[in-house]
Scaffold this motif. Structure first.
Motif, PDB file in Angstrom:
ATOM      1  N   ASP A 175      12.701  62.733  36.165  1.00 32.10           N
ATOM      2  CA  ASP A 175      12.918  64.113  35.738  1.00 32.10           C
ATOM      3  C   ASP A 175      13.500  64.212  34.337  1.00 32.10           C
ATOM      4  O   ASP A 175      13.253  65.192  33.619  1.00 32.10           O
ATOM      5  N   ASP A 176      14.271  63.208  33.941  1.00 27.19           N
ATOM      6  CA  ASP A 176      14.906  63.245  32.623  1.00 27.19           C
ATOM      7  C   ASP A 176      14.240  62.298  31.624  1.00 27.19           C
ATOM      8  O   ASP A 176      14.836  61.889  30.639  1.00 27.19           O
ATOM      9  N   GLY A 177      12.971  61.942  31.880  1.00 30.66           N
ATOM     10  CA  GLY A 177      12.203  61.170  30.902  1.00 30.66           C
ATOM     11  C   GLY A 177      11.771  59.803  31.406  1.00 30.66           C
ATOM     12  O   GLY A 177      12.031  59.417  32.548  1.00 30.66           O
ATOM     13  N   TRP A 178      11.079  59.081  30.527  1.00 25.57           N
ATOM     14  CA  TRP A 178      10.589  57.747  30.862  1.00 25.57           C
ATOM     15  C   TRP A 178      11.728  56.735  30.829  1.00 25.57           C
ATOM     16  O   TRP A 178      12.632  56.824  30.000  1.00 25.57           O
ATOM     17  N   ILE A 179      11.648  55.763  31.710  1.00 26.78           N
ATOM     18  CA  ILE A 179      12.655  54.711  31.765  1.00 26.78           C
ATOM     19  C   ILE A 179      11.980  53.402  32.155  1.00 26.78           C
ATOM     20  O   ILE A 179      11.071  53.381  32.991  1.00 26.78           O
ATOM     21  N   LYS A 180      12.398  52.309  31.516  1.00 22.09           N
ATOM     22  CA  LYS A 180      11.863  50.991  31.830  1.00 22.09           C
ATOM     23  C   LYS A 180      13.008  50.039  32.170  1.00 22.09           C
ATOM     24  O   LYS A 180      14.133  50.207  31.696  1.00 22.09           O
ATOM     25  N   LEU A 181      12.692  49.061  32.992  1.00 22.12           N
ATOM     26  CA  LEU A 181      13.636  47.972  33.232  1.00 22.12           C
ATOM     27  C   LEU A 181      13.528  46.957  32.095  1.00 22.12           C
ATOM     28  O   LEU A 181      12.450  46.784  31.521  1.00 22.12           O
ATOM     29  N   VAL A 199      17.551  44.042  35.500  1.00 17.81           N
ATOM     30  CA  VAL A 199      18.440  44.170  34.352  1.00 17.81           C
ATOM     31  C   VAL A 199      17.982  45.370  33.541  1.00 17.81           C
ATOM     32  O   VAL A 199      16.788  45.519  33.260  1.00 17.81           O
ATOM     33  N   LEU A 200      18.922  46.232  33.185  1.00 16.90           N
ATOM     34  CA  LEU A 200      18.621  47.362  32.321  1.00 16.90           C
ATOM     35  C   LEU A 200      19.885  47.772  31.590  1.00 16.90           C
ATOM     36  O   LEU A 200      20.993  47.433  31.996  1.00 16.90           O
ATOM     37  N   HIS A 201      19.700  48.484  30.482  1.00 19.05           N
ATOM     38  CA  HIS A 201      20.865  48.891  29.697  1.00 19.05           C
ATOM     39  C   HIS A 201      21.189  50.374  29.848  1.00 19.05           C
ATOM     40  O   HIS A 201      22.203  50.833  29.345  1.00 19.05           O
ATOM     41  N   SER A 202      20.348  51.108  30.556  1.00 15.27           N
ATOM     42  CA  SER A 202      20.618  52.532  30.754  1.00 15.27           C
ATOM     43  C   SER A 202      21.835  52.720  31.654  1.00 15.27           C
ATOM     44  O   SER A 202      22.034  51.993  32.629  1.00 15.27           O
ATOM     45  N   GLY A 203      22.657  53.710  31.308  1.00 14.73           N
ATOM     46  CA  GLY A 203      23.818  54.024  32.127  1.00 14.73           C
ATOM     47  C   GLY A 203      23.670  55.342  32.870  1.00 14.73           C
ATOM     48  O   GLY A 203      24.659  55.905  33.346  1.00 14.73           O
ATOM     49  N   LYS A 204      22.429  55.816  32.989  1.00 16.57           N
ATOM     50  CA  LYS A 204      22.207  57.095  33.657  1.00 16.57           C
ATOM     51  C   LYS A 204      22.584  57.030  35.134  1.00 16.57           C
ATOM     52  O   LYS A 204      22.498  55.983  35.767  1.00 16.57           O
ATOM     53  N   ASN A 205      22.965  58.174  35.663  1.00 15.23           N
ATOM     54  CA  ASN A 205      23.442  58.265  37.035  1.00 15.23           C
ATOM     55  C   ASN A 205      22.381  57.814  38.041  1.00 15.23           C
ATOM     56  O   ASN A 205      21.233  58.256  37.976  1.00 15.23           O
TER      57      ASN A 205
END
Length: 257
Positions: A175-181, A199-205
């Motif tokens: 819902d808040d955009g594209w995201i990749k691992l 492993v990912l660097h995003s801190g989104k909820n």
């Protein structure tokens, strides 16, 4: 205008103020006094941007910036950084008006003004870093520094290696955009369950749960095992430990301090 070296040299000559540079480095965890002396004579130490190679140089770490191999030396008796293994059903907060178990219930009031760097959702478990160092906290949590987090996720259903690779190369749209691992590897699988390391660097909820849920593989269990260079290791659930100065220095370097 005197440079950093001449200011440090003046302090040395007066022998009245500051701390010997090799002693400070030893206290900061860089090794024995002899090893720290070698680091100085090898030209690896800077004071306020100026190379210092003379042994016996005195510095004031409260007013001067000391770096080794470009990484800032951080000395403070007031600062403390913890690694905590959060169990499930513990709120990533210091207080809760609803009376739920929080991080404060684990660490108590021993450390003044300590706070968590980032969160884990209520049903997830694993590594949380806590500190009373505001500068370090801001850098660790800032998206600019892209601190990697590692998770072990137990999924409902059997995911294929192809899907895992697609989450890295293409990603998914939420819902808040594209995201990749950043990385994804299958550790184990049965006919109805898959364990993956991501492993990912995003801190989104709830980002890991949202990613796998969006492609039909709900997360049954989620454990964070690493943040940047800091590993959960064999730390028991519901317990914590104080990071060593070497670990704090490594984390600080990771986030540009």
């Amino acid at each position: 205008m005197p440079n950093a070296y001449s200011r440090a040299r003046k302090a040395h000559d007066n022998n009245q103020e500051g701390i010997r540079l090799q002693k400070l480095l030893a206290q900061a965890g860089f090794g024995s006094r002899r090893k720290c002396e070698q680091m100085i004579t090898d030209g690896r130490v800077e004071v306020d941007g100026e190379l210092v190679t003379e042994l016996g140089t005195r510095v004031d770490p409260t007013h001067q910036q000391i770096r080794v191999d470009g990484s800032r030396v951080r000395i403070s008796n007031k600062h403390i950084t913890l690694a905590l293994n959060k169990p499930r059903k513990v709120l990533s907060a210091m207080d809760d008006p609803k009376g739920r178990y929080t991080l404060r219930d684990i660490v108590g009031d021993k450390y003044e003004r300590i706070f968590h760097m980032g969160r884990l959702d209520y049903d997830s478990e694993g590594l949380i870093l806590m500190t009373n160092d505001g500068e370090l906290s801001q850098h660790v949590m800032h998206p600019k520094y892209e601190v990697e987090k590692t998770y072990i996720a137990t999924l409902e259903g059997r995911i294929s290696g192809t899907v895992c690779r697609r989450l890295v190369t293409t990603g998914v749209q939420l819902d808040d955009g594209w995201i990749k691992l950043d990385r994804c590897a299958i550790i184990d699988a049965t006919h109805d369950t898959t364990i993956v390391k991501v492993v990912l660097h995003s801190g989104k909820n709830r980002i890991v749960r949202r990613i796998f849920g969006s492609i039909g593989f709900p997360v049954k269990r989620l454990v964070r095992t690493q943040i940047g260079p800091i590993k959960l290791g064999d730390l028991k659930s519901g317990s914590y430990r104080v990071l060593s100065q070497t670990e704090v220095r490594s984390l600080s370097k990771e986030v540009g301090l």
